[in-house]
Design an enzyme around this catalytic site. Sequence first.
Site, PDB file in Angstrom:
ATOM      1  N   CYS A   1      25.256  21.634   9.808  1.00  0.00           N
ATOM      2  CA  CYS A   1      25.810  21.702  11.169  1.00  0.00           C
ATOM      3  C   CYS A   1      24.714  22.010  12.192  1.00  0.00           C
ATOM      4  O   CYS A   1      23.647  22.524  11.857  1.00  0.00           O
ATOM      5  CB  CYS A   1      26.883  22.794  11.193  1.00  0.00           C
ATOM      6  SG  CYS A   1      27.558  23.188  12.799  1.00  0.00           S
ATOM      7  N   HIS A   2      25.007  21.712  13.452  1.00  0.00           N
ATOM      8  CA  HIS A   2      24.059  21.973  14.541  1.00  0.00           C
ATOM      9  C   HIS A   2      23.642  23.428  14.617  1.00  0.00           C
ATOM     10  O   HIS A   2      22.517  23.729  14.994  1.00  0.00           O
ATOM     11  CB  HIS A   2      24.681  21.592  15.886  1.00  0.00           C
ATOM     12  CG  HIS A   2      24.938  20.145  15.983  1.00  0.00           C
ATOM     13  ND1 HIS A   2      24.002  19.262  16.443  1.00  0.00           N
ATOM     14  CD2 HIS A   2      26.015  19.415  15.639  1.00  0.00           C
ATOM     15  CE1 HIS A   2      24.489  18.047  16.380  1.00  0.00           C
ATOM     16  NE2 HIS A   2      25.715  18.110  15.900  1.00  0.00           N
ATOM     17  N   THR A   3      24.558  24.322  14.301  1.00  0.00           N
ATOM     18  CA  THR A   3      24.247  25.739  14.422  1.00  0.00           C
ATOM     19  C   THR A   3      23.152  26.136  13.432  1.00  0.00           C
ATOM     20  O   THR A   3      22.304  26.981  13.743  1.00  0.00           O
ATOM     21  CB  THR A   3      25.524  26.575  14.204  1.00  0.00           C
ATOM     22  OG1 THR A   3      26.530  26.041  15.053  1.00  0.00           O
ATOM     23  CG2 THR A   3      25.300  28.024  14.548  1.00  0.00           C
TER      24      THR A   3
ATOM     25  N   HIS B   1      26.809  27.460   6.715  1.00  0.00           N
ATOM     26  CA  HIS B   1      28.067  28.158   6.986  1.00  0.00           C
ATOM     27  C   HIS B   1      29.298  27.271   6.798  1.00  0.00           C
ATOM     28  O   HIS B   1      30.403  27.718   7.016  1.00  0.00           O
ATOM     29  CB  HIS B   1      28.061  28.738   8.415  1.00  0.00           C
ATOM     30  CG  HIS B   1      27.929  27.684   9.464  1.00  0.00           C
ATOM     31  ND1 HIS B   1      26.735  27.073   9.755  1.00  0.00           N
ATOM     32  CD2 HIS B   1      28.844  27.098  10.270  1.00  0.00           C
ATOM     33  CE1 HIS B   1      26.921  26.174  10.695  1.00  0.00           C
ATOM     34  NE2 HIS B   1      28.187  26.153  11.018  1.00  0.00           N
ATOM     35  N   GLU B   2      29.097  25.995   6.401  1.00  0.00           N
ATOM     36  CA  GLU B   2      30.253  25.110   6.230  1.00  0.00           C
ATOM     37  C   GLU B   2      30.521  24.919   4.742  1.00  0.00           C
ATOM     38  O   GLU B   2      30.503  23.802   4.231  1.00  0.00           O
ATOM     39  CB  GLU B   2      30.000  23.758   6.909  1.00  0.00           C
ATOM     40  CG  GLU B   2      29.841  23.879   8.409  1.00  0.00           C
ATOM     41  CD  GLU B   2      29.897  22.538   9.133  1.00  0.00           C
ATOM     42  OE1 GLU B   2      29.941  21.481   8.483  1.00  0.00           O
ATOM     43  OE2 GLU B   2      29.906  22.570  10.372  1.00  0.00           O
TER      44      GLU B   2
ATOM     45  N   CYS C   1      40.544  39.775   9.484  1.00  0.00           N
ATOM     46  CA  CYS C   1      40.844  40.990   8.710  1.00  0.00           C
ATOM     47  C   CYS C   1      42.338  41.291   8.684  1.00  0.00           C
ATOM     48  O   CYS C   1      42.813  42.027   7.849  1.00  0.00           O
ATOM     49  CB  CYS C   1      40.065  42.187   9.250  1.00  0.00           C
ATOM     50  SG  CYS C   1      40.757  42.921  10.760  1.00  0.00           S
TER      51      CYS C   1
ATOM     52  N   CYS D   1      42.615  44.368  12.747  1.00  0.00           N
ATOM     53  CA  CYS D   1      42.022  44.822  14.010  1.00  0.00           C
ATOM     54  C   CYS D   1      42.913  44.406  15.183  1.00  0.00           C
ATOM     55  O   CYS D   1      43.824  43.593  15.038  1.00  0.00           O
ATOM     56  CB  CYS D   1      40.604  44.275  14.170  1.00  0.00           C
ATOM     57  SG  CYS D   1      40.519  42.524  14.597  1.00  0.00           S
TER      58      CYS D   1
ATOM     59  N   CYS E   1      43.043  40.651  15.585  1.00  0.00           N
ATOM     60  CA  CYS E   1      43.782  39.941  14.535  1.00  0.00           C
ATOM     61  C   CYS E   1      45.287  40.118  14.706  1.00  0.00           C
ATOM     62  O   CYS E   1      46.066  39.232  14.373  1.00  0.00           O
ATOM     63  CB  CYS E   1      43.362  40.432  13.152  1.00  0.00           C
ATOM     64  SG  CYS E   1      41.823  39.684  12.576  1.00  0.00           S
TER      65      CYS E   1
ATOM     66  N   CYS F   1      38.114  38.151  15.434  1.00  0.00           N
ATOM     67  CA  CYS F   1      38.229  39.367  14.613  1.00  0.00           C
ATOM     68  C   CYS F   1      37.038  40.292  14.889  1.00  0.00           C
ATOM     69  O   CYS F   1      35.893  39.855  14.953  1.00  0.00           O
ATOM     70  CB  CYS F   1      38.262  38.979  13.138  1.00  0.00           C
ATOM     71  SG  CYS F   1      38.277  40.388  12.012  1.00  0.00           S
TER      72      CYS F   1
ATOM     73  N   ARG G   1      31.985  42.219  12.972  1.00  0.00           N
ATOM     74  CA  ARG G   1      31.191  41.456  13.921  1.00  0.00           C
ATOM     75  C   ARG G   1      29.740  41.925  14.034  1.00  0.00           C
ATOM     76  O   ARG G   1      28.806  41.129  13.948  1.00  0.00           O
ATOM     77  CB  ARG G   1      31.861  41.585  15.293  1.00  0.00           C
ATOM     78  CG  ARG G   1      32.039  40.309  16.005  1.00  0.00           C
ATOM     79  CD  ARG G   1      32.822  40.513  17.289  1.00  0.00           C
ATOM     80  NE  ARG G   1      32.464  39.478  18.230  1.00  0.00           N
ATOM     81  CZ  ARG G   1      32.824  38.218  18.131  1.00  0.00           C
ATOM     82  NH1 ARG G   1      33.570  37.830  17.118  1.00  0.00           N
ATOM     83  NH2 ARG G   1      32.451  37.333  19.016  1.00  0.00           N
TER      84      ARG G   1
ATOM     85  N   CYS H   1      34.142  24.593   9.896  1.00  0.00           N
ATOM     86  CA  CYS H   1      33.525  24.753  11.221  1.00  0.00           C
ATOM     87  C   CYS H   1      34.027  23.698  12.194  1.00  0.00           C
ATOM     88  O   CYS H   1      35.094  23.828  12.783  1.00  0.00           O
ATOM     89  CB  CYS H   1      32.002  24.744  11.085  1.00  0.00           C
ATOM     90  SG  CYS H   1      31.142  24.925  12.654  1.00  0.00           S
TER      91      CYS H   1
ATOM     92  N   ARG I   1      28.586  13.950   9.639  1.00  0.00           N
ATOM     93  CA  ARG I   1      28.187  15.096   8.833  1.00  0.00           C
ATOM     94  C   ARG I   1      27.488  14.661   7.557  1.00  0.00           C
ATOM     95  O   ARG I   1      27.905  13.706   6.908  1.00  0.00           O
ATOM     96  CB  ARG I   1      29.409  15.919   8.400  1.00  0.00           C
ATOM     97  CG  ARG I   1      29.833  16.985   9.375  1.00  0.00           C
ATOM     98  CD  ARG I   1      28.779  18.083   9.465  1.00  0.00           C
ATOM     99  NE  ARG I   1      29.227  19.164  10.322  1.00  0.00           N
ATOM    100  CZ  ARG I   1      29.085  19.214  11.643  1.00  0.00           C
ATOM    101  NH1 ARG I   1      28.489  18.234  12.284  1.00  0.00           N
ATOM    102  NH2 ARG I   1      29.524  20.260  12.329  1.00  0.00           N
TER     103      ARG I   1
END
Length: 368
Positions: A40-42, A62-63, A92, A95, A98, A106, A110, A169, A362
């Site tokens: 991914c771009h991130t 992260h994907e 979670c 919180c 959430c 959430c 963090r 994502c 992708r």
Amino acid sequence: MKVRAAVLEQFGSPLEVQDLDLAGPRAGEVLVRLVACGVCHTDLYTASGADPSGYAPTVLGHEGAGVVERVGAGVRDVEPGDHVVTLFSPQCRECVHCRDHRTNLCLAIREQQNQGYLPDGTTRLSRDGEPIRHFMGTSTFAEYAVMPEIALATIDRDAPLDRACLFACGLSTGLGAAINTAKVAPGSTCAVFGAGMVGLGAVAGCRLQGAEHIVCVDLSPGRLDLARGQGATHTVAGGPGAVQEILDLTGGFGADYTFEATGNVDVMRQAVEAARMGWGLATVCGVAGKGETLDVVPRYLITGRRVAGSSFGGVKGRDQVPQFVDLYLAGEIDVDPFVSHRLTLDDVNRGFDLMEAKDGIRSVIDFA
Ligand SMILES: NC(=O)c1ccc[n+]([C@@H]2O[C@H](COP(=O)([O-])OP(=O)(O)OC[C@H]3O[C@@H](n4cnc5c(N)ncnc54)[C@H](O)[C@@H]3O)[C@@H](O)[C@H]2O)c1
Ligand SMILES: [Zn+2]
Ligand SMILES: [Zn+2]
């Protein structure tokens, strides 16, 4: 245990695939064997050094989608053998955010996550005894990952993981922008700027919500073809004339809902200007460059247009990602056209090259 992982050693340099140590899951944590992971771009944004909050060394990715191997003490909601999608945006369920239907942001982990630590403030990844920080709480460019239970969505075991990973994502971000953030009403007119993974997801989300007209705007004719496949009824070439074309297509009024999925602040402005007077809602999904601002003439707002932002499409991941995967299995979302290239972990840098060349939607890493 030893795991193969793609390590960002230095900003601006290719990732290095090497063996790291991964410690077992502690309380509330889960060991996941990755089966597939999108690029991914991130990941590229962090690898390039452009992200001011980035750090190195770290394991990007992260994907992810995979299978639960082992759970730590106190883990209640997943068990070995479960198929899971990783969530950089956890849920979670306890919180204040959430428990509120208005947001998916959430708060539970963090701060630690942003600094590259698991919730207890330590890492499970290391090399020769030196801790290596996690990335986005996921670090899924690796054969295995240890992640908090609250950052895993359990999905139907029938879903192929090499496609389910896209729900981690961009695809969920686009779907959720239409379904959760804008709450597109049946029969309405929508305009989506950008036909990458996020924009195409938004087109699909508008279609699922029963929009009557869906205009998609992009610079690439090939991507506009993909948008038609997801339900776009009209396509428009991106550029300075795009707003006027949308006005012309909507009797001079603009669209009930517009979506920006480019990361370009000029296009964000176009999304506001292409929204209908009276009630048009512009939803911003793109991540702008550092220091960039959105320039809007206030008269657009006085006359009834609104602007919203959407992080991960407002998706509460543990609840809604499994529902999206079910829609895919029911044939309601056509995911196959999004998987443009398949790579091995050793080829991860080629995934970045393909992305920079705008070749395909992708690249997905298959962990053999
Ligand atoms: N909000 C979130 O949680 C979230 C999650 C994932 C990605 N993103 C962001 O969403 C954005 C889109 O991500 P993506 O993976 O779909 O990216 P992408 O690069 O694959 O797609 C962007 C598309 O925008 C098009 N485009 C560029 N300039 C344009 C213009 N002037 N008019 C119309 N179209 C134009 C490009 O041709 C491309 O098809 C990025 O900024 C990304 O960082 C946000
Ligand atoms: Zn992503
Ligand atoms: Zn929470």
